[in-house]
Scaffold this active site. Structure first.
Site, mmCIF file in Angstrom:
data_model
loop_
_atom_site.group_PDB
_atom_site.id
_atom_site.type_symbol
_atom_site.label_atom_id
_atom_site.label_comp_id
_atom_site.label_asym_id
_atom_site.label_seq_id
_atom_site.Cartn_x
_atom_site.Cartn_y
_atom_site.Cartn_z
ATOM 1 N N LYS A 30 41.898 37.728 41.327
ATOM 2 C CA LYS A 30 43.101 37.190 41.970
ATOM 3 C C LYS A 30 44.210 38.221 41.853
ATOM 4 O O LYS A 30 45.080 38.158 40.986
ATOM 5 C CB LYS A 30 43.494 35.863 41.333
ATOM 6 C CG LYS A 30 42.473 34.759 41.594
ATOM 7 C CD LYS A 30 42.856 33.464 40.908
ATOM 8 C CE LYS A 30 41.820 32.382 41.171
ATOM 9 N NZ LYS A 30 42.141 31.121 40.462
ATOM 10 N N ASP A 47 33.617 25.738 34.100
ATOM 11 C CA ASP A 47 34.770 25.604 34.999
ATOM 12 C C ASP A 47 35.454 24.253 34.854
ATOM 13 O O ASP A 47 34.834 23.201 35.019
ATOM 14 C CB ASP A 47 34.309 25.793 36.448
ATOM 15 C CG ASP A 47 35.478 25.818 37.419
ATOM 16 O OD1 ASP A 47 36.458 26.542 37.153
ATOM 17 O OD2 ASP A 47 35.414 25.113 38.442
ATOM 18 N N LYS A 95 28.749 30.604 42.192
ATOM 19 C CA LYS A 95 29.796 29.602 42.070
ATOM 20 C C LYS A 95 29.377 28.316 42.764
ATOM 21 O O LYS A 95 28.263 28.202 43.302
ATOM 22 C CB LYS A 95 31.113 30.150 42.630
ATOM 23 C CG LYS A 95 31.535 31.472 41.966
ATOM 24 C CD LYS A 95 32.964 31.821 42.212
ATOM 25 C CE LYS A 95 33.885 30.986 41.368
ATOM 26 N NZ LYS A 95 35.305 31.400 41.519
ATOM 27 N N GLU A 147 28.485 29.559 37.440
ATOM 28 C CA GLU A 147 29.565 28.606 37.209
ATOM 29 C C GLU A 147 28.984 27.200 37.151
ATOM 30 O O GLU A 147 28.261 26.780 38.060
ATOM 31 C CB GLU A 147 30.588 28.700 38.332
ATOM 32 C CG GLU A 147 31.721 27.693 38.230
ATOM 33 C CD GLU A 147 32.636 27.741 39.438
ATOM 34 O OE1 GLU A 147 33.546 28.594 39.456
ATOM 35 O OE2 GLU A 147 32.421 26.946 40.370
ATOM 36 N N ARG A 167 63.562 53.245 43.920
ATOM 37 C CA ARG A 167 63.050 51.896 44.158
ATOM 38 C C ARG A 167 61.526 51.840 44.080
ATOM 39 O O ARG A 167 60.954 50.898 43.514
ATOM 40 C CB ARG A 167 63.542 51.377 45.508
ATOM 41 C CG ARG A 167 63.081 49.978 45.886
ATOM 42 C CD ARG A 167 63.171 48.972 44.763
ATOM 43 N NE ARG A 167 64.467 48.940 44.089
ATOM 44 C CZ ARG A 167 64.659 48.448 42.875
ATOM 45 N NH1 ARG A 167 63.637 47.979 42.168
ATOM 46 N NH2 ARG A 167 65.852 48.443 42.335
#
Length: 281
Positions: A135, A217, A167, A196, A100
């Site tokens: 992320k 963005d 940002k 950004e 597993r």
């Protein structure tokens, strides 16, 4: 290839410890003779891009150092459904216990690589490069970014100390793009300064203040084309925000240099891989 400073042995130990608990694999201990041996074959049940094959093998070797393993594929290979990924022969209990952990790792990383390749294929020939983001699942960033590379993406920042990325919240605190860039340059980090921007009118103030790269963005394609024209190749441009497989080629066609996609690590589904055992006489 894993970074030289990645501790494979520790990762394998910790993952197995999570699965084994205090009592170990009580089912295999109860049902499988101590000396029993298995032959096994691992196959993918759908088309995948392989990532993590050597790491998967490490789980079996950790519990049975004498296990015989053959891996006919390598990380980065795109293979059709039914492809043999790994052949094993060794102790039955060890194989069942490691199964597993090995499959979870390989399925997850190959899922990232497979989804990433779809994005890369979608922008083929445009000149744009796909980037990953931060992320990632906590604790798995190194592996997930490896999987993104196996799928054909380039890695963006691995950590917060890899580059200066100003940002919207940094801009808001400083009262504007120019002041945020000025302060970043004054800090003299020696790192590239990326900013950004979400409006075209922020571009010239950012560049005048010394921005070395712009993150565009959540701009629509018409606005992206305006930004590309305005910058005129002075700095690299990265598009980000709301990118998916239906929209990425149109974004790439605007002329941006990079497109970052969080979902290749954040939302990639695990691929279907199975392991079939045969008891040896």
């Amino acid at each position: 290839m894993l970074p030289a400073d990645f501790d494979t042995a520790r990762f394998v130990h910790d993952v197995l410890a999570e699965d084994l608990g205090q009592g170990g694999d009580v089912t295999s201990a109860a049902c499988i003779d101590d000396g029993a041996r298995f032959r096994a074959e691992m196959n993918c049940r759908e088309e995948i891009v392989v990532a993590g094959i050597d790491l998967a093998a490490a789980f079996f070797r950790a519990l049975d150092p004498g296990v015989r393993i053959d891996t006919p594929v390598a990380d980065g290979d795109k293979v059709p459904a039914g492809t043999v990924l790994m052949r094993l022969e060794g102790g039955a209990r060890a194989m069942l216990t490691a199964e597993r952990s090995a499959l979870n790792t390989l399925q997850h990383l190959s899922g990232i690589a497979t989804l990433t390749r779809r994005y890369v294929d979608a922008i083929a020939g445009t000149g744009a490069t796909l980037l990953d983001t931060r992320k990632t699942i906590p604790g798995l960033r190194v592996l997930e970014k490896l999987a993104a590379r196996m799928g054909g993406a380039a890695n963006h920042r691995m950590r917060l100390d890899d580059g200066v990325l100003i940002k919207d919240n940094h801009v808001a605190v400083n009262g504007g793009v120019a002041e945020a860039v000025r302060r970043a340059r004054a800090a003299n980090t020696g790192l590239q300064i990326q900013v950004e921007v979400d409006q075209v009118d922020q571009i010239e103030p950012a560049l005048t203040a010394g921005a070395e790269r712009l993150l565009l963005d959540n701009m629509d394609n018409d606005t992206l084309r305006k930004a590309v024209s305005l910058v005129g190749g002075r700095v690299p441009l990265e598009a980000s925000g709301g990118v998916n497989l239906d929209t990425i080629r149109g974004i790439a066609a605007t002329g941006v240099d990079y497109i970052s996609v969080g979902r290749i690590t954040q939302s990639a589904p695990a691929v279907d891989i199975g392991l079939d055992f045969v008891l040896l006489p």
